[in-house]
Design a protein around this motif. Sequence first.
Motif, PDB file in Angstrom:
ATOM      1  N   TYR A   1      66.393  61.322  14.265  1.00 56.30           N
ATOM      2  CA  TYR A   1      67.663  61.625  14.932  1.00 56.30           C
ATOM      3  C   TYR A   1      68.452  62.676  14.149  1.00 56.30           C
ATOM      4  CZ  TYR A   1      72.279  60.876  17.019  1.00 56.30           C
ATOM      5  OH  TYR A   1      73.487  61.055  17.652  1.00 56.30           O
TER       6      TYR A   1
ATOM      7  N   LYS B   1      69.383  66.328  15.660  1.00 57.94           N
ATOM      8  CA  LYS B   1      70.776  66.658  15.969  1.00 57.94           C
ATOM      9  C   LYS B   1      71.385  67.648  14.992  1.00 57.94           C
ATOM     10  CE  LYS B   1      75.245  64.667  17.131  1.00 57.94           C
ATOM     11  NZ  LYS B   1      75.985  63.446  17.511  1.00 57.94           N
TER      12      LYS B   1
ATOM     13  N   VAL C   1      78.059  61.432   9.207  1.00 58.29           N
ATOM     14  CA  VAL C   1      77.445  60.725  10.333  1.00 58.29           C
ATOM     15  C   VAL C   1      78.248  59.461  10.630  1.00 58.29           C
ATOM     16  CG1 VAL C   1      75.316  59.681  11.201  1.00 58.29           C
ATOM     17  CG2 VAL C   1      75.189  61.581   9.609  1.00 58.29           C
TER      18      VAL C   1
ATOM     19  N   GLU D   1      76.541  57.123  16.026  1.00 60.92           N
ATOM     20  CA  GLU D   1      75.332  57.957  16.042  1.00 60.92           C
ATOM     21  C   GLU D   1      74.114  57.176  15.572  1.00 60.92           C
ATOM     22  OE1 GLU D   1      76.622  62.482  15.133  1.00 60.92           O
ATOM     23  OE2 GLU D   1      77.242  61.041  13.608  1.00 60.92           O
TER      24      GLU D   1
ATOM     25  N   GLU E   1      72.905  54.995  18.282  1.00 60.74           N
ATOM     26  CA  GLU E   1      72.144  55.781  19.251  1.00 60.74           C
ATOM     27  C   GLU E   1      70.722  56.030  18.752  1.00 60.74           C
ATOM     28  OE1 GLU E   1      72.299  60.206  21.390  1.00 60.74           O
ATOM     29  OE2 GLU E   1      74.071  59.425  20.359  1.00 60.74           O
TER      30      GLU E   1
END
Length: 344
Positions: free
Chosen positions: A193, A197, A243, A247, A250
């Motif tokens: 992730y 991102k 972060v 997040e 997710e």
Amino acid sequence: MWFWRMGTDIGIDLGTATILVYIKGKGVVLNEPSVVAIDKNTNKVLAVGEEARKMIGRTPGNIVAVRPLRDGVISDYDTTEKMLKYFIAKACGKRRVSAPKVMICVPCRATEVEKRAVRDAAIHAGAKKVYLIEEPLAASVGSGIDITKPIGNMVIDIGGGTTDIAVISLGGIVVRDSIKIAGDRFDEAIIKYIRKKYKLMIGERTSEDLKIKIGSAFGADESLTADIKGRDLVTGLPKNVTVSSLEIMEALQDCVTAIADCAHSVLEKTPPELAADIADKGILMTGGGALLSGLDKLITHVTKVPTNVADCSVECVAEGTGMVLQYIDKLGVTIDEGDVALID
């Protein structure tokens, strides 16, 4: 002064990420990462446990820090044998033990070949007799559940490599399932992730720290944040980003949903009388992965059954292996059937 002691009972939670050792009369005496540092040129073991973990991602070319267990089973037999020998000796300390009795936990769906590999590794590491027990059964005993009664208990044990789910009654497992999604997959999901991102490459230790500090499976707090450092994939230079817990939730969504769905599937296969017991008593979660914030709430949301995290959830399996081993002679279990509580 060293002395030999015969007949010492040792219980081992042989985890993908962590190994815990239980000594009869003393409890859990050792809790260290299942990591081994090896010099590839000489094939010599340089460090084991926490010392080896500190070397992950920070070693020269000739030294490699490896995890000899993957997805709850042995992937590197020789290294596992050396690691077991080291941990047994370290746990016993000055009470050097001659041929101890050892009980080791295995995942619910471990194959006969995988079970044999665990047993042989322990024998070659110095054990006199080796017993294997399925992880949810050991976890339930270690958490204080009386598994001998005709009452249904559901346990979800989330370790480093596997999540094992079982419904237990009368000392045995009635329904079981195991998926290879647990703590290590959580870490991998966070790494992917962040890379996707932020175009930032982080290591396993950074990912694990994120999971522990702000990780969440359900109802994340957006205001909870953490700063991380890694390598920018565009420039190749060090970079810092902030972060949020939202997040990380997710990032972990697919993994935690798979665990909740597996728990739902096990409940669907559970006989109605036992399902009624579970609805009354609730589901018990054990293992290091159970400490992920909000995971118990997610499973409650999916299964509609109250879910609780065991006290000392990390030590439950290790304590259970040792406690069962103390009474194994009284249990009178004979062995070979796949659905018995203990496997010799």
